[in-house]
Design a protein around this motif. Sequence first.
Motif, mmCIF file in Angstrom:
data_model
loop_
_atom_site.group_PDB
_atom_site.id
_atom_site.type_symbol
_atom_site.label_atom_id
_atom_site.label_comp_id
_atom_site.label_asym_id
_atom_site.label_seq_id
_atom_site.Cartn_x
_atom_site.Cartn_y
_atom_site.Cartn_z
ATOM 1 N N THR A 53 49.708 -54.542 5.086
ATOM 2 C CA THR A 53 49.261 -53.572 4.078
ATOM 3 C C THR A 53 50.024 -52.263 4.229
ATOM 4 O OG1 THR A 53 47.302 -52.708 2.946
ATOM 5 C CG2 THR A 53 47.321 -52.491 5.334
ATOM 6 N N LEU A 54 50.286 -51.837 5.479
ATOM 7 C CA LEU A 54 51.011 -50.592 5.711
ATOM 8 C C LEU A 54 52.490 -50.735 5.350
ATOM 9 C CD1 LEU A 54 49.461 -49.616 9.167
ATOM 10 C CD2 LEU A 54 48.986 -48.532 6.969
ATOM 11 N N GLY A 55 53.104 -51.817 5.811
ATOM 12 C CA GLY A 55 54.520 -52.017 5.520
ATOM 13 C C GLY A 55 54.787 -52.160 4.042
ATOM 14 N N SER A 56 53.932 -52.925 3.356
ATOM 15 C CA SER A 56 54.103 -53.119 1.914
ATOM 16 C C SER A 56 53.824 -51.834 1.146
ATOM 17 C CB SER A 56 53.172 -54.228 1.424
ATOM 18 O OG SER A 56 53.466 -55.453 2.055
ATOM 19 N N GLY A 57 52.764 -51.139 1.543
ATOM 20 C CA GLY A 57 52.384 -49.908 0.857
ATOM 21 C C GLY A 57 53.428 -48.818 0.989
ATOM 22 N N PHE A 58 53.919 -48.616 2.208
ATOM 23 C CA PHE A 58 54.907 -47.555 2.411
ATOM 24 C C PHE A 58 56.281 -47.948 1.870
ATOM 25 C CE2 PHE A 58 51.901 -46.106 5.824
ATOM 26 C CZ PHE A 58 51.554 -44.923 5.184
ATOM 27 N N ALA A 59 56.588 -49.246 1.857
ATOM 28 C CA ALA A 59 57.844 -49.686 1.240
ATOM 29 C C ALA A 59 57.825 -49.379 -0.257
ATOM 30 C CB ALA A 59 58.053 -51.182 1.472
ATOM 31 N N LEU A 60 56.710 -49.680 -0.913
ATOM 32 C CA LEU A 60 56.591 -49.388 -2.347
ATOM 33 C C LEU A 60 56.628 -47.892 -2.586
ATOM 34 C CD1 LEU A 60 56.187 -50.418 -5.231
ATOM 35 C CD2 LEU A 60 53.713 -50.380 -4.822
ATOM 36 N N CYS A 61 55.985 -47.141 -1.718
ATOM 37 C CA CYS A 61 55.985 -45.682 -1.827
ATOM 38 C C CYS A 61 57.420 -45.149 -1.751
ATOM 39 C CB CYS A 61 55.129 -45.083 -0.713
ATOM 40 S SG CYS A 61 54.908 -43.291 -0.820
ATOM 41 N N ARG A 62 58.193 -45.653 -0.810
ATOM 42 C CA ARG A 62 59.586 -45.233 -0.668
ATOM 43 C C ARG A 62 60.408 -45.613 -1.908
ATOM 44 N NH1 ARG A 62 61.304 -43.929 4.494
ATOM 45 N NH2 ARG A 62 59.805 -44.285 6.189
ATOM 46 N N ALA A 63 60.193 -46.817 -2.407
ATOM 47 C CA ALA A 63 60.955 -47.297 -3.555
ATOM 48 C C ALA A 63 60.665 -46.467 -4.802
ATOM 49 C CB ALA A 63 60.644 -48.769 -3.813
ATOM 50 N N LEU A 64 59.394 -46.189 -5.046
ATOM 51 C CA LEU A 64 59.038 -45.411 -6.231
ATOM 52 C C LEU A 64 59.505 -43.964 -6.107
ATOM 53 C CD1 LEU A 64 55.457 -46.859 -6.869
ATOM 54 C CD2 LEU A 64 57.532 -47.326 -8.185
ATOM 55 N N SER A 65 59.480 -43.443 -4.885
ATOM 56 C CA SER A 65 60.008 -42.091 -4.652
ATOM 57 C C SER A 65 61.498 -42.045 -4.960
ATOM 58 C CB SER A 65 59.755 -41.662 -3.201
ATOM 59 O OG SER A 65 58.376 -41.497 -2.946
ATOM 60 N N ALA A 66 62.200 -43.127 -4.601
ATOM 61 C CA ALA A 66 63.636 -43.198 -4.870
ATOM 62 C C ALA A 66 63.930 -43.174 -6.367
ATOM 63 C CB ALA A 66 64.219 -44.464 -4.237
ATOM 64 N N LEU A 67 62.943 -43.586 -7.158
ATOM 65 C CA LEU A 67 63.094 -43.556 -8.619
ATOM 66 C C LEU A 67 62.676 -42.209 -9.201
ATOM 67 C CD1 LEU A 67 61.718 -47.110 -9.557
ATOM 68 C CD2 LEU A 67 64.114 -46.363 -9.501
#
Length: 315
Positions: free
Chosen positions: A31-45
Amino acid sequence: MTKINVEKCAKILSEKDDILILMHAHPDGDTLGSGFALCRALSALGKRVRAVCADEIPEKYGYLYEDISMPEFEEKYIVSVDVATENLLGAFEKKYGGKIDLCIDHHGSNTGYAEYLLLNADAAAAAEIMLKVIKALGVRIDKHIAACLYTGLTTDTGCFRYASTTSNTYRAAAELIDCGADNGIINRVMFETKTRTYAALERLAIESMEFFGNEKICLITITQDMYKKTGTTEEDTEAIPPLTRQIEGVEIGITIREKEDGTCKCSIRTYESVDASKLASYFGGGGHKQASACKFDCGVEEAKKMLIEKSLEMI
């Protein structure tokens, strides 16, 4: 609830902003790895995005988010990650229950609580699905995103030991290593490093083991007194539930954790002979066939009695 595919999920996320990502209580690496990965990806956008969890995040996961900037904003779109049922949000259930727009999950027992659901029950981890979502968003998988997603894969598969691990899981792991995930360090931190306080708690947990049903059921009880004696907290218990399944002949492993208010949470681990998610569902919980969880608004002894009675019916 409308089920969607990866492409539709990416399209929805690309059109939204002020996005809040919810991770489940008593958080694990997926849950942490997936959540923060998505957070990073959306921030990159260029999006405003924040990933949150109702419970304190164990210190060993600090590398997943230490360099992320998460601004304050009024959320306009809410996404849950690796959350099978709303009650697994813990203290956030009351605030966000019934308000979740999109759920990305790999639990076959998902209750369909979100408006949109991206579900792949064949995936070994939510991180396996998230890798596809992030690629569909057109975001480059850098070493930080790779580390997040690899953490989700390795923790939810027991370092690729569980039967849920598929050839797709290995291919995803290989891709993430190619993108910069340091698998050696991550695996060592997740599986081979124990604090002295955790070691003390593990010793008490093993001493608490009880067996039922011709020793096919193993039960561990972790009490508030154990936390006080060892200087630990609930966040230190993540590695304890698998211990129940390591005992020869055990088909159902149960770990009950007493909370400060006298109620308790339960983690269930099984082998293929018993469906852990079915057992958890009797008590309002859910998860996977071999790893599930539920909670009780009662004390340890009452919860133990109910769990053992139902477990005996299943072996």
